[in-house]
Scaffold this motif. Structure first.
Motif, PDB file in Angstrom:
ATOM      1  N   ILE A 146       0.737  -1.211  -0.057  1.00 47.82           N
ATOM      2  CA  ILE A 146      -0.022  -0.209   0.169  1.00 47.82           C
ATOM      3  C   ILE A 146       0.987   1.222   0.062  1.00 47.82           C
ATOM      4  O   ILE A 146       2.237   1.207   0.355  1.00 47.82           O
ATOM      5  N   ALA A 191      -2.266   5.700   2.555  1.00 45.15           N
ATOM      6  CA  ALA A 191      -3.244   4.652   3.055  1.00 45.15           C
ATOM      7  C   ALA A 191      -3.344   4.299   4.529  1.00 45.15           C
ATOM      8  O   ALA A 191      -4.132   3.487   4.989  1.00 45.15           O
ATOM      9  N   ASP A 210     -10.658   4.108   9.069  1.00 40.48           N
ATOM     10  CA  ASP A 210     -11.571   3.237   8.633  1.00 40.48           C
ATOM     11  C   ASP A 210     -12.138   2.066   9.790  1.00 40.48           C
ATOM     12  O   ASP A 210     -12.933   2.088  10.128  1.00 40.48           O
ATOM     13  N   THR A 251      -6.958  -4.778   0.666  1.00 40.60           N
ATOM     14  CA  THR A 251      -6.977  -4.810  -1.116  1.00 40.60           C
ATOM     15  C   THR A 251      -7.608  -3.785  -1.625  1.00 40.60           C
ATOM     16  O   THR A 251      -7.294  -3.425  -2.795  1.00 40.60           O
ATOM     17  N   GLY A 252      -8.431  -3.020  -0.786  1.00 41.84           N
ATOM     18  CA  GLY A 252      -9.172  -1.918  -1.281  1.00 41.84           C
ATOM     19  C   GLY A 252      -8.253  -0.533  -1.525  1.00 41.84           C
ATOM     20  O   GLY A 252      -8.507   0.343  -2.150  1.00 41.84           O
ATOM     21  N   HIS A 253      -7.135  -0.573  -0.699  1.00 46.04           N
ATOM     22  CA  HIS A 253      -6.070   0.216  -0.833  1.00 46.04           C
ATOM     23  C   HIS A 253      -4.562  -0.067  -1.671  1.00 46.04           C
ATOM     24  O   HIS A 253      -3.533   0.619  -1.601  1.00 46.04           O
ATOM     25  N   LEU A 302      -6.512   3.631   6.412  1.00 42.17           N
ATOM     26  CA  LEU A 302      -6.928   2.257   7.033  1.00 42.17           C
ATOM     27  C   LEU A 302      -7.325   2.420   8.562  1.00 42.17           C
ATOM     28  O   LEU A 302      -8.437   1.995   9.125  1.00 42.17           O
ATOM     29  N   THR A 319      -8.394  -4.715   9.551  1.00 45.40           N
ATOM     30  CA  THR A 319      -7.568  -3.958   8.698  1.00 45.40           C
ATOM     31  C   THR A 319      -7.102  -4.608   7.720  1.00 45.40           C
ATOM     32  O   THR A 319      -6.835  -4.040   6.466  1.00 45.40           O
ATOM     33  N   SER A 330      -8.543  -7.069   6.114  1.00 44.61           N
ATOM     34  CA  SER A 330      -9.045  -7.461   5.025  1.00 44.61           C
ATOM     35  C   SER A 330      -9.323  -6.007   4.246  1.00 44.61           C
ATOM     36  O   SER A 330      -9.737  -6.257   2.847  1.00 44.61           O
ATOM     37  N   ALA A 331      -9.203  -4.959   4.697  1.00 45.36           N
ATOM     38  CA  ALA A 331      -9.354  -3.611   3.965  1.00 45.36           C
ATOM     39  C   ALA A 331      -8.302  -3.373   3.096  1.00 45.36           C
ATOM     40  O   ALA A 331      -8.390  -2.566   2.295  1.00 45.36           O
TER      41      ALA A 331
END
Length: 394
Positions: free
Chosen positions: A345, A349, A356, A388-390, A353, A383, A385-386
């Motif tokens: 990342i 990010a 979030d 991949t979105g970043h 992260l 965190t 699991s999130a």
């Protein structure tokens, strides 16, 4: 200093461990390293045992016990080999040491720190997470066992020294922690989007491990230190402040109700703080030179930029929320920093992260260590699991 001080150095193969052992070795008539621990670096731990001849060596990775035992035997050492958290906790709490340097990075250092506090040891605390994750619990345990906590972070150590100048409580108007600003001080948020892990770990003033160096670059390090100061010194958030001070010579300041402000100054070298902790209330040689202000020339101060470095704001908010919020902040940050260091990342990010995860886990009461560790694990999963979105493009 009365008698010989017997010291356990936890995280002996890291930078703080190396500095602690350097100071200890300068005073063979007054102190001795009796317990050394490491995470998984068996060869490095055995090499330290050759030099310092402790009674016990502990490797956290239980699968490497035989390797440690064999290495010590092959080196002709009488040092006893141990492995695992239970063994470390037992040694920390036992009669073989009276002082514990807690320098294991991350939440992994929490158990042994609590064990030292519960046993009433002098605790030289370099493990931030113990206070961030479980500050209320640690201070309660330490106070109940009459353990003496001397912080080793340069900022908290400076505050410790300044506060010891007076006898009474309640006369502090404000505690100001200084921050170097890290390697990206003065850059805009947009300019931070493309920084690399190599740039982030190249700290301009301090020699630190990669995780702490990234925390310094994001200013999360200062945010964690605010939470630590809140617990260590029993001061509310409104009495805490942060100033960016790029020279890293003024380590922190304490302002009193009479208008006096005391500051502790020194070269950026952890051996000074460690010498304070090992020798207190006496001053002992640390190997660090004195501060020549004529050579340094000037001292600058500026406000932190929480737009470019939102981690500091997030830490303030977690401190104000209390309960489990600091544990969520810390866990999310560890996972995000690890992903950044692996090149998965980008730099910006990291705060995204963390923010979030804090929003998803708003927090609750920090009732027990089990509850805190459960929240820590939950925050890490969320965190991770999130990420991949970043993720950075391949």
């Amino acid at each position: 200093m009365a008698g010989m001080r017997h010291i356990a150095v936890l995280g002996a193969t890291g930078s703080i461990g190396a500095s602690a052992l350097d100071v200890i070795a300068r005073h063979p008539d007054r102190m001795r390293a009796t317990v050394l621990s490491a995470g998984s670096q068996v060869e490095a731990l055995v090499a330290l045992c050759r030099t310092h001849r402790p009674d016990h060596a502990v490797i956290a990775d239980e699968a490497r016990f035989a390797e440690l035992r064999g290495g010590l035997r092959d080196a002709g050492l009488l040092t006893q080999a141990h492995a695992g958290a239970d063994a470390l906790d037992g040694l920390v709490a036992g009669a073989g040491c009276d002082t514990v340097v807690a320098a294991i990075v991350g939440a992994a250092g929490l158990r042994s720190t609590l064990a030292a506090a519960a046993a009433g040891k002098r605790l030289l605390l370099a493990n931030k997470e113990s206070l961030v994750l479980a500050g209320e619990l640690l201070m309660s345990v330490a106070n109940g066992a009459n353990a003496e906590i001397i912080p080793i972070d340069s900022e908290h150590n400076a505050i410790f020294q300044c506060l010891r100048s007076r006898e009474t409580q309640g006369d502090v108007r404000r505690i100001v922690l200084t921050a170097s600003g890290g390697p990206f001080r003065g850059r805009s948020r947009d300019a931070l989007a493309t920084v690399t892990p190599a740039q982030a770990v190249a700290h301009p003033k301090w020699s630190m491990g990669p995780k702490i160096s990234v925390d310094s670059a994001t200013l999360m390090n200062k945010g964690l230190e605010l939470i630590e100061a809140h617990h260590l010194f029993g001061v509310p958030g409104e009495k805490l402040a942060v100033l960016v001070h790029p020279q890293s010579l003024v380590h922190s300041l304490v302002e009193f109700v009479d208008g006096s402000t005391l500051a502790q100054l020194g070269l950026p070298d952890m051996r000074t703080s460690l010498a304070v902790g090992l020798g207190w209330p006496q001053r002992i040689e640390s190997g660090v030179a004195g501060l020549d202000l004529l050579t340094q020339g000037r001292l600058d101060f500026e406000a932190p930029d929480t737009d470019a470095f939102p981690c500091l704001r997030l830490a303030w908010e977690a401190m104000e929320a209390g309960g489990t919020a600091p544990a969520v902040l810390n866990a999310a940050n560890e996972v995000a920093v690890s992903a950044f260091l692996q090149g998965r990342i980008g730099f910006l990010a990291i705060p995204a992260l963390v923010e979030d995860t804090l929003a998803l886990l708003p927090g609750g009461p920090a009732e027990s260590l089990e509850a805190l560790l459960a929240v820590d694990a939950q925050a890490r999963r969320l965190t991770a699991s999130a990420i991949t979105g970043h993720a950075l493009p391949a």
